[in-house]
Motif scaffolding. Structure first.
Motif, PDB file in Angstrom:
ATOM      1  N   GLU A 332       0.850  -1.194   0.000  1.00 42.28           N
ATOM      2  CA  GLU A 332       0.000   0.000   0.000  1.00 42.28           C
ATOM      3  C   GLU A 332       0.883   1.241   0.000  1.00 42.28           C
ATOM      4  OE1 GLU A 332      -3.095   2.373   2.975  1.00 42.28           O
ATOM      5  OE2 GLU A 332      -2.698   0.235   3.303  1.00 42.28           O
ATOM      6  N   ASP A 334       0.608   5.780  -1.114  1.00 41.15           N
ATOM      7  CA  ASP A 334      -0.132   6.915  -1.662  1.00 41.15           C
ATOM      8  C   ASP A 334       0.674   7.551  -2.783  1.00 41.15           C
ATOM      9  OD1 ASP A 334      -2.199   6.602   0.156  1.00 41.15           O
ATOM     10  OD2 ASP A 334      -1.246   7.888   1.651  1.00 41.15           O
ATOM     11  N   ASN A 335       0.026   7.793  -3.925  1.00 35.44           N
ATOM     12  CA  ASN A 335       0.669   8.535  -5.003  1.00 35.44           C
ATOM     13  C   ASN A 335       0.825   9.988  -4.546  1.00 35.44           C
ATOM     14  OD1 ASN A 335       1.739   9.114  -7.496  1.00 35.44           O
ATOM     15  ND2 ASN A 335      -0.243   9.391  -8.488  1.00 35.44           N
ATOM     16  N   THR A 370      -4.420   6.064 -11.723  1.00 29.42           N
ATOM     17  CA  THR A 370      -4.373   6.568 -10.350  1.00 29.42           C
ATOM     18  C   THR A 370      -3.997   8.044 -10.364  1.00 29.42           C
ATOM     19  OG1 THR A 370      -3.642   4.382  -9.608  1.00 29.42           O
ATOM     20  CG2 THR A 370      -3.391   6.216  -8.064  1.00 29.42           C
ATOM     21  N   GLY A 373      -2.291  11.883  -5.455  1.00 28.23           N
ATOM     22  CA  GLY A 373      -2.992  11.812  -4.187  1.00 28.23           C
ATOM     23  C   GLY A 373      -3.802  10.557  -3.999  1.00 28.23           C
ATOM     24  N   THR A 375      -4.606   6.431  -3.637  1.00 29.63           N
ATOM     25  CA  THR A 375      -3.988   5.342  -2.873  1.00 29.63           C
ATOM     26  C   THR A 375      -4.009   4.065  -3.692  1.00 29.63           C
ATOM     27  OG1 THR A 375      -4.638   6.309  -0.752  1.00 29.63           O
ATOM     28  CG2 THR A 375      -4.137   3.952  -0.774  1.00 29.63           C
TER      29      THR A 375
END
Length: 470
Positions: A332, A334-335, A370, A373, A375
Motif C-alpha cells: 500500500e 499513496d501517489n 491513479t 494523491g 492510494t
C-alpha cells in the motif's frame, strides 16, 4: 530575398519533377515518403494512434489526383482531415498493393505479350510474340496462326501498367484554386499503434520506503514505418465505437524489439479528462518495433506492506473447515501530491525487495489509472511462513430466516519477528455480532475486519459468533 524563394528552394528538393506534364484527372501523381515533413504521432493506450504530417505536392489548377505512399492499411478512413491553402477534398480511396501476377495478366488481356518456353528437343529458350485472349479458366493465347490453351512456359509482359502499384496508397481527389507546389496537411487515426505503462518499485529493508520508476513502451503494430516522428502519448480512456465495421483489414502485429531511452519524460499536461505526455523527442518506429522511454525515475514514496486473509471468515453456506492458507501480501502506498505529483497511467507494477546488496523480485500486479494523491493497494504475492485456517464450531438454525454461526480462526507465524495480520470477510445483509475475541472494524456496511497481532514463531486464535437474519 523575395517571398517566393523559400518555396522554390523546397520545391526543387521534392521527390517529383516540377517540369513534368501536369497530372490529368485520370492519372494520379505519386507522392512518396520523401515529401513528408513534420511527422507527429499521438498514441493512445487502446491501440489507436493519431498521425499528423505535411507533404509537399505538385498541383494544377482545378482537379488533381494524388496517390500518397507510406499510409498504413489500418487507417481509420473516415477520420482523415486534409488541410491546405486553397484546397478542397473531393474524395478519398484506399488502394491496396496490386502489382501481383494475376493483376498483371488481367491488365494484359487483349494485348501483346510474349510466350517464353524451352524447345522440347534442343532445350533452347524460345520466345514467340502472342496475344493474350482470355484468362477465364486459364490463359488462352493466339500464337502465330494457332490458339494455345494454358500452354507450357511463361507469359512475359514488356511493360508495367501505369495503374498498378507495388505499395498500398491513399488516393486523394483535390480541387486547387491555383497550381504549383503546395504543402498538404494530413491528420488521421490508425489502428495498431499503442503504448503501455510499466512500473519498477524497490522496497527498502525497513519495508516503509519505496522508490518508484515509471516506464513508457510505445509499439508499432502497423504495416508502415514511422521515421523521425515527434512522439506524444495520452493517458486516459477515449470512447470507441467498436460496433461499427472497420474499413480495412487489420494487420497482425509482428515481433517487438525494445530500445531504452533513459531521460525522463516531462510531467504530463491535463487536457480535458485526459493527460498528454509530450516525450520531447523524435523516434523511428519500424514495423513491429517497440521503444521504451522513462516517464520518471526513483520517486521516493512512503509505503506499507500488509498481510491479509480474505477467505477465512464465513457466514455459513461454505465448508466447515478452510485452510491452512498462506496470507496474501499487500503493498500500500499513496501517489504523492504537490511538487512530486504525477498521475499514474494504468499498467503493471513489478516489486523488488532489497536485502543488503541483493535484490529479490517480490511479485507484480496490475494498477488502474491513479490520480495524484490516490492510494494504491496491490496484492503482490503470498507469505511463505504466515498461514491461517478456519473451523466452524457451531451452526444453529433458530427459524426459517434466522441462524447463528460460530467460527474459530487460527493464525500461525513462523517468522522470527511479530506480525499483524488482517482477517476480513464479506457478510450478508442482516448480520450482527454476538461475541468476538477481538474488536472488529468495518471496511463497509457488510465488510468486516479484524487486525490480529501474532508473535514471532507463535499463533493467535480469533473466535466470533454472529446471528444472520435473512
Amino acid at each position: 530575398m523575395n517571398r517566393a524563394t523559400p518555396l522554390l528552394a523546397a520545391a526543387l528538393a521534392l521527390p517529383f519533377a516540377l517540369d513534368a506534364p501536369p497530372a490529368s484527372a485520370q492519372q494520379a501523381t505519386t507522392i512518396a515518403l520523401e515529401a513528408r515533413r513534420d511527422l507527429a504521432l499521438t498514441v493512445y493506450q487502446n491501440g489507436l494512434g493519431l498521425v499528423e504530417e505535411r507533404r509537399w505536392v505538385p498541383l494544377v489548377p482545378g482537379a488533381n489526383r494524388l496517390d500518397l505512399l507510406g499510409v498504413s492499411e489500418r487507417i481509420v478512413a473516415p477520420s482523415l482531415v486534409v488541410s491546405g491553402e486553397g484546397l478542397t477534398l473531393g474524395e478519398q480511396a484506399w488502394r491496396p498493393a496490386d502489382l501481383t501476377p494475376q493483376r498483371l495478366l488481367e491488365s494484359a488481356v487483349g494485348g501483346r505479350v510474349r510466350l517464353v518456353r524451352e524447345h522440347p528437343e534442343t532445350g533452347e529458350t524460345v520466345s514467340e510474340p502472342a496475344v493474350l485472349l482470355s484468362l477465364a479458366g486459364g490463359p488462352v493465347l493466339r500464337v502465330g496462326d494457332r490458339i494455345e490453351i494454358d500452354p507450357p512456359g511463361r507469359i512475359v509482359l514488356d511493360r508495367l501498367p501505369d495503374d498498378l502499384s507495388a505499395e498500398p496508397r491513399l488516393g486523394l481527389s483535390l480541387e486547387a484554386g491555383e497550381g504549383g507546389a503546395r504543402e498538404l496537411g494530413l491528420a488521421y487515426l490508425v489502428e495498431g499503434l499503442g503504448w503501455q505503462a510499466d512500473y519498477v518499485a524497490t522496497l527498502d529493508e525497513s519495508g516503509e520506503r519505496l522508490e518508484l520508476t515509471g516506464l513508457l513502451t510505445v509499439s508499432n503494430g502497423t504495416d508502415v514505418v514511422f521515421e523521425d516522428a515527434a512522439l506524444s502519448v495520452v493517458a486516459g480512456e477515449v470512447s470507441r465505437d467498436y460496433g461499427r465495421p472497420q474499413p480495412y483489414q487489420a494487420a497482425a502485429p509482428k515481433m517487438m524489439r525494445a530500445e531504452m531511452a533513459a531521460d525522463s519524460v516531462a510531467a504530463p499536461q491535463a487536457v480535458g479528462e485526459l493527460y498528454l505526455y509530450d516525450t520531447g523527442r523524435s523516434v523511428d518506429l519500424a514495423r513491429g518495433e517497440s521503444r521504451q522511454l522513462v516517464l520518471f525515475q526513483d520517486l521516493a514514496i512512503a509505503a506499507k506492506r500488509r498481510l491479509r486473509f480474505d477467505g477465512l471468515v464465513t457466514a455459513g453456506g461454505g465448508p466447515e473447515q478452510v485452510g491452512p492458507e498462506q496470507a496474501a501480501v499487500l503493498l500500500e502506498f499513496d501517489n504523492p501530491e504537490g511538487r512530486e505529483a504525477r498521475p499514474l497511467p494504468a499498467g503493471t507494477l513489478r516489486l523488488y525487495d532489497l536485502s543488503g546488496e541483493r535484490r529479490l523480485f517480490a511479485g507484480e500486479a496490475a494498477i488502474g489509472h491513479t490520480p495524484a494523491g490516490g492510494t494504491l493497494e496491490l496484492t503482490v504475492g503470498r507469505a511463505f511462513d504466515v498461514t491461517g485456517s478456519a473451523t466452524v464450531t457451531d451452526l444453529e438454525r433458530l427459524s426459517d430466516r434466522v441462524y447463528e454461526i460460530a467460527q474459530e480462526i487460527t493464525l500461525e507465524n513462523a517468522k522470527d519477528t511479530a506480525v499483524e495480520i488482517e482477517v476480513a470477510g464479506h457478510l450478508p445483509r442482516g448480520w450482527s455480532l454476538l461475541e468476538e475475541s477481538r474488536e472488529h472494524e468495518l471496511e463497509s456496511a457488510n465488510r468486516i475486519l479484524w487486525r490480529v497481532p501474532v508473535p514471532a514463531g507463535g499463533e493467535t486464535t480469533l473466535t466470533y459468533r454472529m446471528r444472520i437474519a435473512q
